[in-house]
Design an enzyme around this catalytic site. Sequence first.
Site, PDB file in Angstrom:
ATOM      1  N   HIS B 259       0.827  -1.221   0.000  1.00 29.89           N
ATOM      2  CA  HIS B 259       0.000   0.000   0.000  1.00 29.89           C
ATOM      3  C   HIS B 259       0.851   1.256   0.000  1.00 29.89           C
ATOM      4  O   HIS B 259       0.558   2.222  -0.689  1.00 29.89           O
ATOM      5  CB  HIS B 259      -0.950   0.022   1.199  1.00 29.89           C
ATOM      6  N   GLU B 323      -5.835  -2.003  12.317  1.00 24.22           N
ATOM      7  CA  GLU B 323      -6.898  -1.750  11.337  1.00 24.22           C
ATOM      8  C   GLU B 323      -7.435  -3.099  10.810  1.00 24.22           C
ATOM      9  O   GLU B 323      -8.609  -3.376  10.872  1.00 24.22           O
ATOM     10  CB  GLU B 323      -6.319  -0.922  10.184  1.00 24.22           C
ATOM     11  N   HIS B 416     -37.219  25.000  34.559  1.00 20.52           N
ATOM     12  CA  HIS B 416     -37.432  23.592  34.209  1.00 20.52           C
ATOM     13  C   HIS B 416     -38.598  23.014  35.018  1.00 20.52           C
ATOM     14  O   HIS B 416     -39.420  22.265  34.511  1.00 20.52           O
ATOM     15  CB  HIS B 416     -36.165  22.769  34.479  1.00 20.52           C
TER      16      HIS B 416
END
Lengths: 433, 433
Positions: B259, B323, B416
């Site tokens: 690669h 990987e 709230h």
Amino acid sequence: MQTLIWNQLSPAQQAEALTRPALDNEANVGAVVTEIITAVKTRGDDALRELSQRFERAPRQTLRVSEAEIDAACARLGDDIKAAILAAATNIRSFHAAQVQPPLRLETQPGVLCELRTQPIGRVGLYVPGGSAPLPSTVMMLAIPAAIAGCREVVLCTPSPASDEILFAARACGVKQLFAIGGAQAIAAMAYGTQSIPKVDKIFGPGNSYVTEAKGQVSRDWRGAAIDMPAGPSEVLVIADDTANAAFVASDLLSQAEHGPDSQVVLVTTSAPLAEAVKGELARQLEQLSRRDIATQALAASLTILCDNLDQACAISNAYAPEHLIVQTRSPRDLLGGLENAGSIFLGQWTPESVGDYASGTNHTLPTYGYARTCSSLGLADYQRRFTVQELSAEGIQGLGPIVQCIAQAEGLDAHKNAVTLRLNALQQKERA
Amino acid sequence: MQTLIWNQLSPAQQAEALTRPALDNEANVGAVVTEIITAVKTRGDDALRELSQRFERAPRQTLRVSEAEIDAACARLGDDIKAAILAAATNIRSFHAAQVQPPLRLETQPGVLCELRTQPIGRVGLYVPGGSAPLPSTVMMLAIPAAIAGCREVVLCTPSPASDEILFAARACGVKQLFAIGGAQAIAAMAYGTQSIPKVDKIFGPGNSYVTEAKGQVSRDWRGAAIDMPAGPSEVLVIADDTANAAFVASDLLSQAEHGPDSQVVLVTTSAPLAEAVKGELARQLEQLSRRDIATQALAASLTILCDNLDQACAISNAYAPEHLIVQTRSPRDLLGGLENAGSIFLGQWTPESVGDYASGTNHTLPTYGYARTCSSLGLADYQRRFTVQELSAEGIQGLGPIVQCIAQAEGLDAHKNAVTLRLNALQQKERA
């Protein structure tokens, strides 16, 4: 609250109206945080103790909160709040447990088995802010999915003194490692580890601009830690038509406004009378709030948009991409198909934002600042990693091999091709033998 | 290939052995990329055309690849490679379509309905490198999940000239907007938009150090775009025992090594004779590769680790977080439960890495550089956003309201609480009436 009439604006003015204000951090926040991170990386607990002296309301020598301290906190706490926290935790647990995915197994062609599996992220760090309000709800939102995912190590940091509510919630959610340290130094400690605080793989939770900056810095360093999502000020957008209850709408806008002076509050409505009525309600309700000053500041920068119809209202909301989206219209669920880019959606008059903030079961950790276009609301998946597995039989490689050889050749990658060729040759020889 | 005997190393040496080499980008890559991004943001297509002149092998005035150009590319391409691409696409489509999740609906308590839904990310940008090899496989891996997710707009950029294979694959995967522009300028164009290239919300795909840097820069700007995942050099770790076929193992190591010179290649084995045999095979197979020089450089930095048993081998792999993880042992599936932090796992002797790179159905876009500890392999979920919806009935708010009020009070957030109180009062009045 500024009021805009949508159809009287040019496209450029419309875009401008929905643009968030720039985050005007103090200019030196990046440099200060870098210095803190460096100190924690190089001097570990010593640096943390010094920073605790400088920044914490109750500086500590021993950062870890002991079981005895947690026992004492739990003993002090009232039964009502304990019961409320446990009830909320039950709902949050149910909704996040329902997000567990079975592994996916698929034979894409004969003998070619592909799988998608999930695994818990090994070590996670949870940051729970102290500051103006103790936030046991944040403990639950961060710790419950970690427990369901099965993360091996769960570390929680919160400024000192840690409130009784936070310690009780942490124990209720199974957090075993609690540290009373806050700020950028807590993020640095979890990202790199110190003598007393374990290094984690991913850090979750909200914080002030120093905490946010620290999360950004450690996430850009591969030796650091991943983070949950980018952060900005909290925000709400309400879509309302003429059937909406003005008092309810105003109360929801104020729930957001009281979070902080930089909170974003947007009302999009098809009804001018409703917009007027909400204005009156805001003034009335504001008077009774303890955080009135904060809410007033937030409202000063907020927006009412008058539009023609609900389709346009949805388009405005989609362009803005709000963290919280409240829909108070005649048939709120009918709008769901046309709504995009919201962190969490609250349908109908009986669904104020605060139910999702605390107890309905959904997570209150949501993408802000327009990040809802690409980011998801926090969930079980954020505490897991997905990975694939493949396993080919001899038949599988015989069927798939020629396809791989052909593409590898087109890409000019001989070794990729050869890895297949060797195997096909071996199988051919075996068949001959 | 350096050989290490694991048990003879100190813990510090073990950690050192598994540390990735620093990424030594040219010092000015950040500054160069910033300049390119600024040029594209300010001058749009004009800047792109100038950069095309400077950097592309076949500079273009018109960046968009026309239908006629794609027609011509498809006409030129051989039937074999067309068939191979379509066959691979079918498997990739099956596996990613199987990842579609139904919405989750859960009533966490009576009248409190919580939902988790997914939506496609609106606009996605795909980057497909040109460089030394045309990569139609990358087109498929990036474009097929975008199509399944239903992203409204899919933009693809690739350096000029775009290869016939890439154009054919893009059309086969339903990509309608193709641009022949590469490098950091392509990332900038997709992140901010130009006259001819639409702005996208999220950018996917691999690239050289300039592309990677550009993805980093635009993802840190909230006006920019999100990205798929952080990137580093490609890598493989092979776990092998004495039953492994040395020629197969060597071919898999070489698939990775070819690669790029910075590819990481690690063999972890319990068998010294296997390690020796692999060494011989590497030398023999290397001779026949067209990318021999690249692979030789990568192998020079690579590692063989001899360990005692397969448990130790798994622990080493988990610490490295590869990987690609290839398992060639007597019973490869038995190891699956003990394996963590791998991007994709390849089980058994008939499963070379290249099947996953191209055609088994799994995605070849995987976390590198140790990011597999927290990042997932690319999948349908990366093209979607998850969001929550909640809807309470009157009964729902009556049951949940008091819990919300109690926690809001503990957190000191009056508004709230008030948002709930107003609604409970309204219901009480209704009941009285």
